[in-house]
Every structure is written in C-alpha cells, then in structure tokens.
Design an enzyme around this catalytic site. Structure first.
Site, PDB file in Angstrom:
ATOM      1  CB  SER A 294      -0.947   0.002   1.205  1.00 24.94           C
ATOM      2  OG  SER A 294      -0.216  -0.208   2.396  1.00 24.94           O
TER       3      SER A 294
ATOM      4  CG  ASN B  65      -4.208  -4.437  12.735  1.00 25.01           C
ATOM      5  OD1 ASN B  65      -3.576  -4.381  11.675  1.00 25.01           O
ATOM      6  ND2 ASN B  65      -4.653  -5.565  13.239  1.00 25.01           N
TER       7      ASN B  65
ATOM      8  CB  THR C  31     -40.295  25.369 -10.858  1.00 20.73           C
ATOM      9  OG1 THR C  31     -41.383  25.763 -11.685  1.00 20.73           O
ATOM     10  CG2 THR C  31     -40.182  26.330  -9.685  1.00 20.73           C
ATOM     11  CG  HIS C  32     -41.324  21.708 -13.314  1.00 18.59           C
ATOM     12  ND1 HIS C  32     -41.616  20.417 -12.936  1.00 18.59           N
ATOM     13  CD2 HIS C  32     -42.007  22.513 -12.447  1.00 18.59           C
ATOM     14  CE1 HIS C  32     -42.461  20.432 -11.904  1.00 18.59           C
ATOM     15  NE2 HIS C  32     -42.700  21.701 -11.584  1.00 18.59           N
TER      16      HIS C  32
ATOM     17  CB  SER D 207     -13.499  23.769 -30.411  1.00 21.64           C
ATOM     18  OG  SER D 207     -13.455  22.924 -31.541  1.00 21.64           O
TER      19      SER D 207
ATOM     20  CG  ASN E 123     -16.178  24.186 -25.460  1.00 20.57           C
ATOM     21  OD1 ASN E 123     -17.225  24.627 -25.925  1.00 20.57           O
ATOM     22  ND2 ASN E 123     -15.289  23.526 -26.181  1.00 20.57           N
TER      23      ASN E 123
ATOM     24  CD  GLU F 160     -18.384  20.961 -20.521  1.00 24.88           C
ATOM     25  OE1 GLU F 160     -19.204  20.546 -21.354  1.00 24.88           O
ATOM     26  OE2 GLU F 160     -17.252  21.371 -20.847  1.00 24.88           O
TER      27      GLU F 160
ATOM     28  CE1 TYR G  17      -6.650  -3.084   8.808  1.00 24.45           C
ATOM     29  CE2 TYR G  17      -5.690  -5.282   8.662  1.00 24.45           C
ATOM     30  CZ  TYR G  17      -5.846  -4.004   8.164  1.00 24.45           C
ATOM     31  OH  TYR G  17      -5.203  -3.644   7.005  1.00 24.45           O
TER      32      TYR G  17
ATOM     33  CD  GLN H 112      -3.238  -2.419   1.776  1.00 25.68           C
ATOM     34  OE1 GLN H 112      -2.630  -2.778   2.769  1.00 25.68           O
ATOM     35  NE2 GLN H 112      -2.922  -2.816   0.563  1.00 25.68           N
TER      36      GLN H 112
ATOM     37  CE  LYS I 170      -5.029   2.991   4.872  1.00 27.67           C
ATOM     38  NZ  LYS I 170      -6.041   1.919   4.743  1.00 27.67           N
TER      39      LYS I 170
HETATM   40  N1  ARG Z   1      -1.848  -1.347   5.043  1.00 29.47           N
HETATM   41  C1  ARG Z   1      -2.848  -1.747   5.972  1.00 29.47           C
HETATM   42  C2  ARG Z   1      -4.106  -0.905   5.779  1.00 29.47           C
HETATM   43  O1  ARG Z   1      -4.048   0.080   5.148  1.00 29.47           O
HETATM   44  C3  ARG Z   1      -2.414  -1.523   7.386  1.00 29.47           C
HETATM   45  C4  ARG Z   1      -1.458  -2.526   7.828  1.00 29.47           C
HETATM   46  C5  ARG Z   1      -2.098  -3.576   8.629  1.00 29.47           C
HETATM   47  N2  ARG Z   1      -1.656  -4.798   8.109  1.00 29.47           N
HETATM   48  C6  ARG Z   1      -1.791  -5.945   8.709  1.00 29.47           C
HETATM   49  N3  ARG Z   1      -1.356  -6.940   8.083  1.00 29.47           N
HETATM   50  N4  ARG Z   1      -2.389  -6.048   9.859  1.00 29.47           N
HETATM   51  O2  ARG Z   1      -5.148  -1.238   6.267  1.00 29.47           O
END
Ligand code: ARG
Length: 462
Positions: free
Chosen positions: A24, A111, A156-157, A288, A296, A301, A328, A333, A336
């Site tokens: 990650s 975690n 309206t509409h 354009s 534009n 947009e 967890y 993950q 994110k």
């Molecule tokens: N990269 C993980 C996440 O974003 C956090 C790490 C926890 N990993 C684990 N193997 N307990 O959730």
C-alpha cells in the site's frame, strides 16, 4: 523488495506479484506525517512504562523528528519497495539508529497505527477544506453583492417561473455551502483519535503511560491542532475494526460535491446562447481545435463530472465495510484510495471555484430582455386580483385565460387596453397591470422573506 515487519514463521519467500498486489506504500505514504505522530507518542509511552530507558527514547524520538522534518519540508521520498508506510518508517529508523529501532514497534500493531493515521488525515484535511470553503462562500457572497440590483427569471422544472433577485439566487448556493461547512466543522470538532489498541486486544502498556505520552505530544505539536484530539483507546476492537469516520467524511464530501455540481450545471446552462445570462471567465474555459468560435465551460463540466468519482468513492468504502467480521481485515486497506481521491478532488475544485466565481460577469441586457417575458408576472397578476377581493382559484383561472388569449393573438398583455382586459376580470386595468408586471413589484410583493442583507462568510473556529 525492502525488509518486512513480519516473516519469522514463514519458510517460503513471498510471491513477487502478490507482494506488489498487496502493498500500500504507493498511496499510504500520504499518511507519513501522522504515522510519525503515532511513533513519537508510542516511544514516549514505552519510556513511561519503563520498557525503554530515557536515553533510548531520546535517540528514537530524535530519529523520528528527523524524518518528520523531511516530511514537513516536502522532501520525504517514499521507498516504494516497502510494503507500507509503517514499514518504510521502521526501515528508515533502522538506518538512522541501528538495532535500537527494533524496539520501536514493541507491543504495537499497524492496525492501531493505520486508523490513528487516517483519523489525523481526515481531521487535518477537514480543517483545510473548511478554509477553502470559507473562501468560496465569500466569493459567492461578493458575486451576489456585486449584482445585488439584478433580477433574474427563476425556474421550476427548467421552465420560467417567477422573478427572483440575483442576490437570492447566489444566496441559495451560499445556504447549501454553509450547511456543508457546518457538517464538516461538526465532523472535525468531534473527531477523537485513539491510540493503544494493539492489534485488537489492547497492549501491556498502561493507560497512564499513554495518557502522559499523549499529553506531552499535544503540548509539543500544538501549532495546527486542537488540544485533546488524541486519546487513549476506549474500545480497542471497535478502534481497529471501524471506518465509519472515513464513510462520514466521504459522505460530507459527497454532499458538498453534489452542491458544487448543481452550481456548475446552473452556470453552464446560464452561459449558453439559449439563456445567455452569464459570461464565464475565459481563464477557466477552453476552445475547440476545430470550431474557432467555441468557449467551452470545461471547469464546470469537470466539476459536474467528478460527481461520479466522488459518489463512487463513498459507495466503495460503504460496500467494503458491509460484511466484514470483527475486527481488522486487510480489506480495509482499500479505503485509502477513495479517501485520498475524494479529498484531493474536492480541494482542487474549491481552490479553482473561488477565483472562477470572482470572474463571472452578468449580461444585464440579455437578462433584461428575458425579464420582458410576461408569463413571469402571471402569478403576480393573480395575487393582484386576490388583493382586490377575487378568490384565488378564480383569479388563477382568469389570468390563465388572459395568458392564453395573449399567446393565441400574439398581443402583449401590457399592450392591451382596459376594455380588452376586463373581458377576463373587471378588476384588471391597463394602468395597474403595467405597475404589477415589473420585476420591482414582483420582488417587493414578497413579504415572507427576510430583509436583504449581506451574508457574512463563515469562519473556521479551529
Ligand atoms: N496497510 C494496511 C491498511 O491500510 C495496514 C497494515 C495492517 N496490516 C496488517 N497486516 N495487519 O489497512
């Protein structure tokens, strides 16, 4: 592949493709600053608990502060060969302080780190977005004030309905963004960032050691933070298992996005030749490659188009979390990228939006000619007859017939003489309707609204 934070029980090396699939660092490096906060508190708690000595704590904290400075200066370069940001910082610490770094992760889990980091992220970005929103609110307010004497057809509409003032029109968006501001302000105010969950079951470090560590940390880092934000953990299972704060944040951003998108749509529409009420600032438009006349409204947009992404991000995290067993799970993950994506898109939109609004110009002549449409005053005519004693339903019917007559014959109501008018109702006189069928009369006759005053823009209290 960089050194991992686990592996003792494994005989085989991790599959290369799987390693890349599961890491990650490519996105969670954005949490570096907050991950260092976690480590600084953790080191202090280890010292308080007597797990490491004063000198060890100092060496570790100094090392962490060095990395922190790099992050703050924007010169931190993530090691993309690491599994995640937690591993990256651990490895850097090993390079900086040698073997002692092995004590950094004592009795803690990623975690606990990851939820701590993400809460800080939401809090900090939330405060930043409040600032941006504040600027948009004042640009909107200024635009309304600049053209406070302009009247506009209201719809309206998507059909012409009644006259509204431009100040009320921009005021409508102001109200929407003001509620967005309040929602977000509420969110950042109530956010509590816990530490000490371990992997899920808590840790052997006493609560008092964490409390002391948190106190010191907050004292030191105070600049852009509200004190009391980080706390010792209340329920460790809940803390590592829950991402409702991410969903709530994405939800607030999705509603804000919906409002930005509606504003974009209105301004696109009003800038078309068909409406021709607004002239959009050229710096935010594109041309354009084929049609030389085109200007534009690409900014608007794109704002409107981003709704797909931002609603999708909310839906994505809601769906991920739906069936997860406590506590967890690695599924989490995947929250994110949606979180970072919505945050960054909203910030980019708001940054441009305030300058964009400042450059919008009203085409007063075109608006005035739209205001000549007599149908816009039909409701005022009904109210005029009601004031003269006619029942509303009858007045509605009489004016309906009058409009129809004018349309069929191609004669303007204002050009009809009293004899013509009285065929629809005896109370209609040519002089009086000329007075009634004006924007000034239409606006002045609305008594249910507050007196017009300048709306002040919000201030973030953080
Ligand atoms: N990269 C993980 C996440 O974003 C956090 C790490 C926890 N990993 C684990 N193997 N307990 O959730």
């Amino acid at each position: 592949m960089a050194e991992k934070m686990w592996g003792g029980r494994f005989k085989k090396k991790i599959n290369k493709d799987f390693f890349h699939f599961q890491k990650s660092i490519d996105f969670d490096w954005k949490l570096a600053e907050y991950d260092i906060y976690h480590s600084i508190i953790h080191v202090a708690a280890l010292k308080e608990a007597g797990v490491i000595n004063k000198n060890e704590a100092k060496i570790l904290t100094d090392g962490l502060n060095d990395i922190f400075k790099e992050v703050r200066k924007g010169i931190f370069e993530p090691d993309f060969e690491c599994e995640d940001i937690h591993t990256d910082i651990q490895n850097r610490m090993e390079k900086k302080v040698g073997e002692l770094a092995n004590k950094l992760h004592t009795l803690r889990s990623r975690n606990d780190q990851v939820v701590f980091d993400q809460k800080w992220y939401c809090y900090k970005e939330g405060v930043y977005i409040l600032g941006l929103l504040n600027v948009v609110l004042s640009s909107l307010n200024n635009l309304g004030i600049k053209y406070k004497d302009v009247f506009l057809p209201g719809y309206t509409h998507t059909q012409r309905a009644q006259i509204v003032s431009f100040l009320d029109y921009t005021g409508a968006f102001f109200c929407m963004f003001e509620r967005d501001f309040e929602r977000l302000d509420d969110f950042v105010r109530k956010s509590s960032i816990y530490i000490g969950s371990g992997a899920l079951a808590g840790s052997a470090i006493p609560k008092s050691a964490y409390s002391e560590a948190i106190k010191k940390f907050l004292k030191k880092i105070k600049p852009d933070i509200n004190t009391g934000r980080s706390k010792t953990v209340k329920n460790s299972l809940d803390n590592v298992a829950s991402r409702d704060f991410v969903i709530e944040f994405l939800n607030i951003l999705a509603i804000l996005q919906m409002h930005l998108s509606r504003l974009a749509e209105d301004f696109i529409l009003y800038s078309t030749k068909e409406f021709d009420f607004f002239d959009l600032p050229e710096q935010f438009c594109t041309g354009s490659s084929l049609m030389p006349h085109k200007k534009n409204p690409d900014f608007l947009e794109l704002v409107r188009g981003n709704s797909g992404k931002i609603y999708g991000n909310l839906m994505s995290v809601l769906t991920t979390m739906k069936g997860l067993p406590l506590t967890y799970n690695r599924d989490m993950q995947t929250d994110k990228e949606p979180l970072f994506s919505s945050t960054e898109v909203i910030e980019d939109e708001l940054k441009v939006m305030s300058d964009f609004l400042s450059g919008v110009r009203l085409k007063k002549e075109k608006i005035l000619s739209a205001l000549e449409d007599e149908e816009l005053y039909a409701t005022e005519l009904v109210e005029f007859l009601v004031k003269k004693g006619l029942a509303f339903r009858d007045a509605h019917d009489a004016v309906g017939k009058l409009i129809r007559y004018s349309e069929d014959r191609g004669i303007k109501i204002k050009e009809m003489n009293t004899k013509d008018l009285t065929r629809f109702d005896t109370r209609l006189t040519s002089e009086e309707i000329k007075e009634v069928m004006t924007p000034e009369y239409a606006i002045a006759s609305k008594k249910s609204l507050p007196k017009k005053k300048q709306t002040s823009s919000k201030k973030t209290k953080n």
